[in-house]
Scaffold this motif. Structure first.
Motif, short mmCIF file in Angstrom:
data_model
loop_
_atom_site.label_atom_id
_atom_site.label_comp_id
_atom_site.label_asym_id
_atom_site.label_seq_id
_atom_site.Cartn_x
_atom_site.Cartn_y
_atom_site.Cartn_z
N UNK A 54 51.26 14.13 11.69
CA UNK A 54 50.67 13.64 10.53
C UNK A 54 50.28 12.00 11.01
N UNK A 55 51.54 11.63 11.73
CA UNK A 55 51.19 9.96 12.02
C UNK A 55 49.96 9.94 13.04
N UNK A 56 49.76 10.84 13.93
CA UNK A 56 48.63 10.91 14.90
C UNK A 56 47.35 11.02 14.01
N UNK A 57 47.17 11.45 13.01
CA UNK A 57 46.01 11.36 12.36
C UNK A 57 45.34 10.07 12.15
N UNK A 58 46.34 8.90 11.98
CA UNK A 58 45.83 7.58 11.55
C UNK A 58 44.80 6.94 12.70
N UNK A 59 45.13 7.37 13.82
CA UNK A 59 44.10 7.12 14.88
C UNK A 59 42.95 7.85 15.21
N UNK A 60 42.73 8.89 14.20
CA UNK A 60 41.59 9.99 14.21
C UNK A 60 40.52 9.36 13.33
N UNK A 61 39.50 10.52 13.27
CA UNK A 61 38.38 10.03 12.55
C UNK A 61 38.17 9.40 11.00
N UNK A 62 39.03 9.87 10.25
CA UNK A 62 38.99 9.37 8.66
C UNK A 62 39.44 7.82 8.78
N UNK A 63 40.42 7.50 9.22
CA UNK A 63 41.25 6.28 8.86
C UNK A 63 40.49 5.25 9.80
N UNK A 64 40.05 5.48 11.00
CA UNK A 64 39.51 4.46 11.87
C UNK A 64 38.38 4.19 11.15
#
Length: 407
Positions: free
Chosen positions: A297-307
């Motif tokens: 879940x934490x890794x998602x922060x550096x992916x599409x939606x939140x960047x």
């Protein structure tokens, strides 16, 4: 007057015994001078301005104004009327004519603002070094990074310049600098504190946070500042409860041993193990939890939606003033130009799937205990490798906002 204790209970008792607010203001200014750190504040109120604000409070009345005479600082992505808001970018600066909602509520309770504190530019970072101003010096060891993005707020509180400070927390910015400077950092649930008057980073995740000297102080500030705000579409009416008495047995989730990450920092690992033994001594029941899905879940922060959300927050300014941004901040936020709406939705769908899997896991314990950060980095190490070191600092904080938890 440098011996005045600045926790709220001590200051209140001192006022009750006859201490004058002017003496507290003198102590604040003396401590700023003694710190000798030009990186803590981006803007400081003058002594005359602070005195005028204090005089407007009227006589000591801790019932009508529970924070009467309590000095605080505000991260410079949160508006204070008459003080410039820069988000650590000179070209972005503006001077608001009204306070952010949380600042207004704290002022109404009797607290007074000393100044605006330094940060990782546009609240993008956990290190505290991504600023065109001098880097604030860690209050415990100046060779270490102060943590970010709320670096100045944490250092100002840790050095006793103020009783508390406001920060923001999108991925750990209200907890990492607190841990690195040995103070309390409270990140409430998203929407518990209004973000009206706060420069957005990721609006769906942003929280105003509180830095304080004690848990009681952090919760007292939160209790005053929390309220539904119709002007903030993400605001939520969350009832503020008294700090509860500890139940006979607390069930505390901890990362499974195989999932713990310290990146070779044996002293941090030993410190965490000692903390767990203390909890067991207090009668807590520790339950090991697989942490793979939390990390994913934490890794998602550096992916599409939140960047992309960070880019959306300052898109017009970014496109018109790209050269004004700190190089690392520019690289991170500018990466959103290569993303598509499909990338964003893929991230949102992945997050929803993790939420579905983790909701019963979260509900199975009373709370979680984990390190704030897995290791500490020197300023030199972060400047040499700004991306990897920053990412590692967020190991145990990044998923908290995404999963709508508090910390």
């Amino acid at each position: 007057m440098n011996d005045i204790r600045f926790d709220i209970a001590s200051l209140r008792a001192a006022y009750q015994s006859g201490l004058g607010i002017a003496e507290v203001i003198d102590a604040v200014l003396a401590r700023i001078d003694a710190a000798g750190d030009p990186g803590i504040f981006i803007h400081l109120a003058t002594k005359e301005e602070i005195l005028a604000e204090a005089e407007a409070l009227g006589s000591f009345d801790p019932v009508a104004k529970p924070l009467w005479g309590i000095p605080f600082a505000v991260k410079d992505n949160i508006d204070v009327a008459g003080m410039p808001t820069t988000a650590a970018c000179t070209e972005y600066a503006y001077t608001p004519d009204k306070d952010a909602t949380v600042v207004a509520r704290l002022k109404a309770a009797g607290a007074f603002v000393v100044g605006k504190t330094n940060l990782d530019q546009f609240a993008t970072g956990l290190v505290g070094v991504r600023t065109p101003w001098p880097i604030p010096r860690n209050a415990i060891d100046p060779k270490l990074v102060p943590g970010g993005s709320s670096s100045g707020s944490a250092v100002a509180t840790a050095r006793g310049i103020v009783s508390f400070a406001l920060g923001t927390d999108t991925a750990g910015s209200g907890r990492i600098p607190a841990g690195l400077n040995s103070i309390v950092g409270l990140k409430p649930t998203v929407g518990a504190l209004s973000t009206t008057g706060v420069v957005p980073a990721c609006r769906t995740l942003d929280c105003v946070s509180v830095f304080a000297l004690t848990v009681d102080d952090a919760y007292a500030v939160f209790s005053v500042a929390a309220a539904h705000d119709a002007a903030d579409p993400y605001s939520r009416a969350i009832a503020v409860q008294p700090l509860a008495a500890r139940p006979p047995v607390l069930t505390i989730g901890i990362p499974e041993k195989a999932d713990l990450k310290f990146f070779g920092d044996a002293s941090m690992q030993a410190g965490f193990e000692a903390a767990l033994k203390s909890l067991e001594t207090l009668g807590a029941r520790l339950v090991e939890i697989p942490f793979g899905d939390f990390y994913a879940t934490a890794d998602l922060l550096y992916e599409g939606a939140w960047v992309a959300e960070r880019y959306a927050a300052i898109r017009d300014f970014f496109e018109a003033n790209e050269a004004a941004l700190h190089p690392v901040t520019r690289k991170i936020i500018g990466g959103a130009r290569n993303l598509s709406a499909a990338d964003a939705f893929r991230g949102l769908y992945a997050l929803q799937a993790y939420k579905a899997r983790l909701t019963p896991v979260i509900a199975s314990v009373d709370l979680f205990c984990m390190p704030t950060a897995p290791t500490h980095y020197s300023v030199d190490a972060v400047l040499a490798d700004p991306i990897v070191t920053n990412s590692r600092l967020g190991t145990y904080t990044n998923f908290v906002n995404l999963l709508d938890m508090c910390g």
